[in-house]
Scaffold this motif. Structure first.
Motif, PDB file in Angstrom:
ATOM      1  N   ALA A   1       0.828  -1.215   0.000  1.00  0.00           N
ATOM      2  CA  ALA A   1       0.000   0.000   0.000  1.00  0.00           C
ATOM      3  C   ALA A   1       0.859   1.261   0.000  1.00  0.00           C
ATOM      4  CB  ALA A   1      -0.943  -0.001   1.200  1.00  0.00           C
ATOM      5  N   ALA A   2       1.893   1.289   0.828  1.00  0.00           N
ATOM      6  CA  ALA A   2       2.772   2.465   0.882  1.00  0.00           C
ATOM      7  C   ALA A   2       3.549   2.622  -0.425  1.00  0.00           C
ATOM      8  CB  ALA A   2       3.735   2.354   2.061  1.00  0.00           C
ATOM      9  N   THR A   3       3.941   1.521  -1.022  1.00  0.00           N
ATOM     10  CA  THR A   3       4.665   1.590  -2.294  1.00  0.00           C
ATOM     11  C   THR A   3       3.759   2.122  -3.393  1.00  0.00           C
ATOM     12  OG1 THR A   3       6.145  -0.187  -1.617  1.00  0.00           O
ATOM     13  CG2 THR A   3       5.990   0.248  -3.987  1.00  0.00           C
ATOM     14  N   LEU A   4       2.524   1.652  -3.450  1.00  0.00           N
ATOM     15  CA  LEU A   4       1.584   2.180  -4.442  1.00  0.00           C
ATOM     16  C   LEU A   4       1.313   3.662  -4.217  1.00  0.00           C
ATOM     17  CD1 LEU A   4      -0.921  -0.787  -4.757  1.00  0.00           C
ATOM     18  CD2 LEU A   4       0.682   0.039  -6.505  1.00  0.00           C
ATOM     19  N   ALA A   5       1.233   4.078  -2.967  1.00  0.00           N
ATOM     20  CA  ALA A   5       0.995   5.492  -2.656  1.00  0.00           C
ATOM     21  C   ALA A   5       2.175   6.361  -3.085  1.00  0.00           C
ATOM     22  CB  ALA A   5       0.730   5.665  -1.159  1.00  0.00           C
ATOM     23  N   ALA A   6       3.371   5.792  -3.109  1.00  0.00           N
ATOM     24  CA  ALA A   6       4.584   6.533  -3.468  1.00  0.00           C
ATOM     25  C   ALA A   6       5.053   6.234  -4.885  1.00  0.00           C
ATOM     26  CB  ALA A   6       5.695   6.174  -2.482  1.00  0.00           C
ATOM     27  N   TYR A   7       4.252   5.540  -5.661  1.00  0.00           N
ATOM     28  CA  TYR A   7       4.657   5.022  -6.970  1.00  0.00           C
ATOM     29  C   TYR A   7       5.113   6.103  -7.940  1.00  0.00           C
ATOM     30  CZ  TYR A   7       4.806   0.849  -9.878  1.00  0.00           C
ATOM     31  OH  TYR A   7       5.229  -0.229 -10.620  1.00  0.00           O
ATOM     32  N   GLU A   8       4.687   7.332  -7.734  1.00  0.00           N
ATOM     33  CA  GLU A   8       5.092   8.423  -8.622  1.00  0.00           C
ATOM     34  C   GLU A   8       6.608   8.612  -8.629  1.00  0.00           C
ATOM     35  OE1 GLU A   8       4.238  13.146  -9.514  1.00  0.00           O
ATOM     36  OE2 GLU A   8       2.985  12.090  -8.072  1.00  0.00           O
ATOM     37  N   ALA A   9       7.261   8.257  -7.550  1.00  0.00           N
ATOM     38  CA  ALA A   9       8.719   8.355  -7.501  1.00  0.00           C
ATOM     39  C   ALA A   9       9.350   7.462  -8.568  1.00  0.00           C
ATOM     40  CB  ALA A   9       9.238   7.971  -6.115  1.00  0.00           C
ATOM     41  N   LEU A  10       8.669   6.404  -8.944  1.00  0.00           N
ATOM     42  CA  LEU A  10       9.129   5.519 -10.007  1.00  0.00           C
ATOM     43  C   LEU A  10       8.607   5.980 -11.365  1.00  0.00           C
ATOM     44  CD1 LEU A  10      10.409   2.926 -11.151  1.00  0.00           C
ATOM     45  CD2 LEU A  10       8.340   1.715 -10.414  1.00  0.00           C
ATOM     46  N   THR A  11       7.304   6.258 -11.451  1.00  0.00           N
ATOM     47  CA  THR A  11       6.721   6.594 -12.750  1.00  0.00           C
ATOM     48  C   THR A  11       7.293   7.877 -13.340  1.00  0.00           C
ATOM     49  OG1 THR A  11       4.798   7.688 -11.750  1.00  0.00           O
ATOM     50  CG2 THR A  11       4.568   5.341 -12.314  1.00  0.00           C
ATOM     51  N   GLU A  12       7.674   8.831 -12.500  1.00  0.00           N
ATOM     52  CA  GLU A  12       8.245  10.069 -13.048  1.00  0.00           C
ATOM     53  C   GLU A  12       9.566   9.787 -13.754  1.00  0.00           C
ATOM     54  OE1 GLU A  12      10.404  11.746  -8.964  1.00  0.00           O
ATOM     55  OE2 GLU A  12       8.592  12.718  -9.720  1.00  0.00           O
ATOM     56  N   ARG A  13      10.353   8.818 -13.272  1.00  0.00           N
ATOM     57  CA  ARG A  13      11.611   8.455 -13.938  1.00  0.00           C
ATOM     58  C   ARG A  13      11.329   7.656 -15.207  1.00  0.00           C
ATOM     59  NH1 ARG A  13      14.325  11.702 -13.946  1.00  0.00           N
ATOM     60  NH2 ARG A  13      15.968  10.391 -14.751  1.00  0.00           N
ATOM     61  N   LEU A  14      10.335   6.769 -15.175  1.00  0.00           N
ATOM     62  CA  LEU A  14       9.972   6.015 -16.375  1.00  0.00           C
ATOM     63  C   LEU A  14       9.485   6.961 -17.467  1.00  0.00           C
ATOM     64  CD1 LEU A  14       8.121   3.012 -14.714  1.00  0.00           C
ATOM     65  CD2 LEU A  14      10.405   2.970 -15.751  1.00  0.00           C
ATOM     66  N   ASP A  15       8.682   7.959 -17.076  1.00  0.00           N
ATOM     67  CA  ASP A  15       8.135   8.914 -18.039  1.00  0.00           C
ATOM     68  C   ASP A  15       9.220   9.679 -18.790  1.00  0.00           C
ATOM     69  OD1 ASP A  15       5.575   8.154 -17.340  1.00  0.00           O
ATOM     70  OD2 ASP A  15       5.155   9.955 -16.148  1.00  0.00           O
ATOM     71  N   VAL A  16      10.305  10.003 -18.116  1.00  0.00           N
ATOM     72  CA  VAL A  16      11.408  10.733 -18.755  1.00  0.00           C
ATOM     73  C   VAL A  16      11.911   9.978 -19.987  1.00  0.00           C
ATOM     74  CG1 VAL A  16      13.826  11.452 -18.453  1.00  0.00           C
ATOM     75  CG2 VAL A  16      12.129  11.979 -16.692  1.00  0.00           C
ATOM     76  N   HIS A  17      11.867   8.666 -19.926  1.00  0.00           N
ATOM     77  CA  HIS A  17      12.386   7.828 -21.003  1.00  0.00           C
ATOM     78  C   HIS A  17      11.274   7.195 -21.846  1.00  0.00           C
ATOM     79  CE1 HIS A  17      16.430   8.254 -19.435  1.00  0.00           C
ATOM     80  NE2 HIS A  17      15.899   8.100 -18.238  1.00  0.00           N
ATOM     81  N   GLY A  18      10.030   7.514 -21.546  1.00  0.00           N
ATOM     82  CA  GLY A  18       8.927   6.890 -22.259  1.00  0.00           C
ATOM     83  C   GLY A  18       8.910   5.389 -22.058  1.00  0.00           C
ATOM     84  N   ALA A  19       9.374   4.941 -20.915  1.00  0.00           N
ATOM     85  CA  ALA A  19       9.523   3.512 -20.626  1.00  0.00           C
ATOM     86  C   ALA A  19       8.292   2.953 -19.937  1.00  0.00           C
ATOM     87  CB  ALA A  19      10.752   3.288 -19.757  1.00  0.00           C
ATOM     88  N   THR A  20       7.831   1.811 -20.411  1.00  0.00           N
ATOM     89  CA  THR A  20       6.704   1.100 -19.800  1.00  0.00           C
ATOM     90  C   THR A  20       7.013  -0.404 -19.748  1.00  0.00           C
ATOM     91  OG1 THR A  20       5.620   0.987 -21.967  1.00  0.00           O
ATOM     92  CG2 THR A  20       4.944   2.784 -20.497  1.00  0.00           C
ATOM     93  N   PRO A  21       8.096  -0.777 -19.085  1.00  0.00           N
ATOM     94  CA  PRO A  21       8.485  -2.191 -19.089  1.00  0.00           C
ATOM     95  C   PRO A  21       7.474  -3.059 -18.343  1.00  0.00           C
ATOM     96  CG  PRO A  21       9.749  -1.008 -17.442  1.00  0.00           C
ATOM     97  CD  PRO A  21       8.972   0.027 -18.226  1.00  0.00           C
TER      98      PRO A  21
END
Length: 136
Positions: free
Chosen positions: A91-111
């Motif tokens: 639950a805490a990881t999902l709540a903080a998931y933007e810390a990951l998605t913002e880095r993925l977005d920089v590269h257009g990455a959706t692994p």
């Protein structure tokens, strides 16, 4: 180096995954090189845990370590073809998931990715560890 628009075919029979920045599957050409990155976590250069109790900061530092390793191999997050996120608090990881998605977005990455709840990680105080496979 692979870029998501010229070598990857995303396969997504549903769309619930889009906010989490992962594809259900990806069809990629076979890489000539594969980089396996061991689980990266929120640790300092001497191996001590940092950001204990702050899942967002732990996610951010784990991704930073991954990006450093990828750069050493002349790759980026766009080259990641599988990501596994281990956490002691889903639950805490999902709540903080933007810390990951913002880095993925920089590269257009959706692994393709998996979020796995575990009872403990290697070092006391760790809440998140991320392992990836990348190729080019």
């Amino acid at each position: 180096m692979n870029t998501p628009t010229d070598t990857i075919v995303a396969i997504n029979p549903t769309t619930w995954n889009a906010p989490f920045r992962f594809d259900h599957a990806q069809l990629r050409p076979a890489p000539s090189q594969v980089l396996s990155i061991a689980g990266q976590a929120s640790v300092a250069d001497d191996g001590t845990v940092v950001h204990e109790g702050d899942v967002a900061a732990q996610l951010s530092l784990a991704v930073h370590h991954i990006e450093e390793i990828l750069a050493s191999a002349q790759m980026t997050l766009a080259d990641v073809f599988m990501m596994t996120i281990y956490t002691t608090d889903v639950a805490a990881t999902l709540a903080a998931y933007e810390a990951l998605t913002e880095r993925l977005d920089v590269h257009g990455a959706t692994p393709p990715a998996a979020l796995v709840g575990v009872t403990a990680l290697a070092l006391p105080g760790l809440a998140v560890e991320i392992a990836v496979q990348a190729g080019r």
